[in-house]
Design a protein around this motif. Structure first.
Motif, PDB file in Angstrom:
ATOM      1  N   ASP A  10       0.835  -1.130  -0.056  1.00  0.00           N
ATOM      2  CA  ASP A  10      -0.028   0.116   0.073  1.00  0.00           C
ATOM      3  C   ASP A  10       0.936   1.350   0.024  1.00  0.00           C
ATOM      4  O   ASP A  10       0.632   2.199  -0.521  1.00  0.00           O
ATOM      5  N   THR A  11       1.939   1.310   0.938  1.00  0.00           N
ATOM      6  CA  THR A  11       2.849   2.494   0.764  1.00  0.00           C
ATOM      7  C   THR A  11       3.621   2.715  -0.645  1.00  0.00           C
ATOM      8  O   THR A  11       3.630   3.759  -0.906  1.00  0.00           O
ATOM      9  N   ARG A  12       4.058   1.533  -1.129  1.00  0.00           N
ATOM     10  CA  ARG A  12       4.558   1.788  -2.602  1.00  0.00           C
ATOM     11  C   ARG A  12       3.693   2.197  -3.401  1.00  0.00           C
ATOM     12  O   ARG A  12       4.125   3.087  -4.269  1.00  0.00           O
ATOM     13  N   THR A  24       6.756  16.155  -5.778  1.00  0.00           N
ATOM     14  CA  THR A  24       8.374  15.705  -5.496  1.00  0.00           C
ATOM     15  C   THR A  24       8.637  14.651  -4.722  1.00  0.00           C
ATOM     16  O   THR A  24       7.753  14.432  -3.773  1.00  0.00           O
ATOM     17  N   GLU A  25       9.890  14.086  -5.074  1.00  0.00           N
ATOM     18  CA  GLU A  25      10.358  12.942  -4.031  1.00  0.00           C
ATOM     19  C   GLU A  25      10.344  13.593  -2.630  1.00  0.00           C
ATOM     20  O   GLU A  25      10.104  12.823  -1.620  1.00  0.00           O
ATOM     21  N   GLY A  40      12.616   7.665  -4.074  1.00  0.00           N
ATOM     22  CA  GLY A  40      13.182   7.811  -5.166  1.00  0.00           C
ATOM     23  C   GLY A  40      13.542   6.180  -5.833  1.00  0.00           C
ATOM     24  O   GLY A  40      13.294   6.005  -7.117  1.00  0.00           O
ATOM     25  N   THR A  41      13.906   5.210  -4.950  1.00  0.00           N
ATOM     26  CA  THR A  41      14.102   4.089  -5.264  1.00  0.00           C
ATOM     27  C   THR A  41      12.796   3.199  -5.811  1.00  0.00           C
ATOM     28  O   THR A  41      12.817   2.560  -6.876  1.00  0.00           O
ATOM     29  N   ILE A  42      11.392   3.610  -5.169  1.00  0.00           N
ATOM     30  CA  ILE A  42      10.438   2.939  -5.477  1.00  0.00           C
ATOM     31  C   ILE A  42       9.796   3.594  -6.835  1.00  0.00           C
ATOM     32  O   ILE A  42       9.512   2.816  -7.696  1.00  0.00           O
ATOM     33  N   ILE A  43      10.070   4.916  -6.898  1.00  0.00           N
ATOM     34  CA  ILE A  43       9.778   5.514  -8.244  1.00  0.00           C
ATOM     35  C   ILE A  43      10.318   4.975  -9.454  1.00  0.00           C
ATOM     36  O   ILE A  43      10.100   4.708 -10.506  1.00  0.00           O
TER      37      ILE A  43
END
Length: 340
Positions: A10-12, A24-25, A40-43
Motif C-alpha cells: 500500500d505504501t509503495r 516531488t520526491e 526515489g528507489t520505489i519510483i
C-alpha cells in the motif's frame, strides 16, 4: 546491524500515486515519513518495471543488510587479522544473527578472501627509508646498466620438503597409489645449500655449499666462481656485482677483498629479497627439481646442477628487463615488501 523494514505494498502504491499527480520526491517523503532516497528507489523501480511488486529473487534474501556489509568490510580493511568470530559478535551486538560461513560468503562478494598471511622480512623504519632511497635513486637508470649486473644469492633446497609438488589428479580411493603420494622421511630428509649467480645472458655458476658458510668460505666461493662466471657470461667492462647485506657479505675482510680485486659492488638496501631477481630464478629451479622427485641428497645435488644449466637465457633476460617495475612497485608500496 538490523535490517531495514520492507515497505508495505500500500505504501509503495501511495508513493507512485503521489508521483503521478506531480509531487516531488521530497514532498512525498515528508508526507509519508520516508527518506527521499527510499521514495526515489520505489519510483525508479516503477518506471523501469511498471510495478511496485517485489520482483522474483534468485535466492533467499541476504541476511546482512547493506549497512552491515559496509561495517564488516570496513572492519577487516582496517584490521585484516579480524576473525570471522569477531565479525559474528559485532553483527550480533547490532541485531543481526549470522554464521561464520555467511561472513565468508559476504566478504568474498566484496572481493575479500581469507588467505594465509605471507611471511616477509621484518622491516624497520630505517629499512623502509633505505628501500625507498634505493628505488628512487635507480628508477631512471638505463636498462643497459641493469644488463651489466651479476646478481647473486644463497638458497636452501629440501629433499621431500615443502618444495615438492603438492597436488595430484586422482580417482576416489586412489589416494595411496604411489603415483598419488609424496614420499617423506623424518625431519624432511635433509637439504642442500647453494650459492649461485646470473645475468641477463643466462645462469652463472652454481655451487653446493657443503659446510656451514662463514665469511672466509664466502670469499673462497667468490674467488673461485665470480670472475669465471663473469667471463662465461661475457660481461662488459665495468660490470657490477650484487649481493645482499648478509653479515658474511658485509664483513670488513670481504669488503676489503672485493676492493682489492677492483669489483664494483651495488649498494644494497637490507631486507629486500623482492628487489633481487635471483629470487625468481631460485623459484624456477625449485619447481624444476621438484618435478623430477630426487630420492636422496646425491640425486638432489645432481638434479639441481642439471636443471640450473637448462634454465634458458630468455628467462634470465626477462627478469632483468622488467627491473624498473620492481622499483616502481616499491615506491608505490611506500617502501614495504612487494610481490615478486
Amino acid at each position: 546491524m538490523a535490517k531495514t523494514k520492507e515497505l508495505s505494498k500500500d505504501t509503495r502504491n501511495k508513493i507512485v500515486d503521489l508521483h503521478q499527480v506531480g509531487k516531488t520526491e521530497s514532498a512525498i517523503g515528508k508526507q509519508l515519513g520516508l527518506k527521499k532516497s527510499t521514495v526515489g528507489t520505489i519510483i525508479r523501480k516503477w518506471k523501469t518495471y511498471k510495478t511496485t511488486d517485489n520482483l522474483p529473487r534468485s535466492g533467499a534474501p541476504r541476511k546482512i543488510s547493506p549497512r552491515g556489509v559496509k561495517m564488516i568490510t570496513r572492519t577487516v580493511s582496517k584490521n585484516p587479522r579480524t576473525t570471522r568470530g569477531d565479525l559474528v559478535n559485532d553483527l550480533q551486538r547490532a541485531g543481526t544473527k549470522v554464521t561464520k560461513p555467511t561472513i565468508s560468503n559476504t566478504l568474498r562478494r566484496q572481493g575479500l578472501k581469507s588467505c594465509s598471511a605471507r611471511r616477509v622480512p621484518l622491516l624497520t623504519p630505517v629499512h623502509v627509508q633505505a628501500r625507498l632511497k634505493f628505488a628512487r635513486e635507480h628508477l631512471d637508470d638505463p636498462d643497459e646498466d641493469w644488463e651489466n649486473v651479476i646478481w647473486s644469492d644463497e638458497t636452501k633446497i629440501e629433499l621431500f620438503g615443502k618444495n615438492s609438488t603438492r597436488r595430484v589428479w586422482r580417482t576416489k580411493n586412489a589416494e595411496l597409489h604411489p603415483k598419488n603420494t609424496i614420499p617423506t622421511v623424518k625431519h624432511g630428509g635433509g637439504n642442500i645449500m647453494l650459492w649461485g649467480c646470473f645475468s641477463p645472458k643466462g645462469p652463472g655458476r652454481l655451487i653446493h655449499v657443503k659446510e656451514r658458510m662463514n665469511e672466509a668460505m664466502y670469499r673462497e666461493i667468490l674467488s673461485e666462481n665470480l670472475l669465471p662466471s663473469a667471463r662465461a657470461l661475457k660481461m662488459k667492462r665495468g660490470w657490477v656485482f650484487q649481493h645482499d647485506n648478509d653479515p658474511k657479505h658485509t664483513a670488513r675482510a670481504t669488503k676489503e677483498w672485493l676492493r682489492k680485486k677492483h669489483f664494483k659492488v651495488l649498494e644494497w638496501p637490507s631486507q629486500s629479497p623482492d628487489l633481487n631477481p635471483i629470487e625468481n630464478l631460485w623459484r624456477e629451479l625449485k619447481v624444476r627439481v621438484a618435478q623430477r622427485q630426487p630420492q636422496n641428497i646425491t640425486a638432489l645435488e645432481e638434479i639441481c646442477m642439471e636443471e640450473w644449466a637448462k634454465i634458458p637465457a630468455t628467462v634470465c633476460e626477462n627478469l632483468v628487463k622488467t627491473y624498473r617495475k620492481r622499483l616502481t612497485s616499491v615506491i608505490a608500496n611506500k617502501g614495504y615488501i612487494t610481490k615478486y
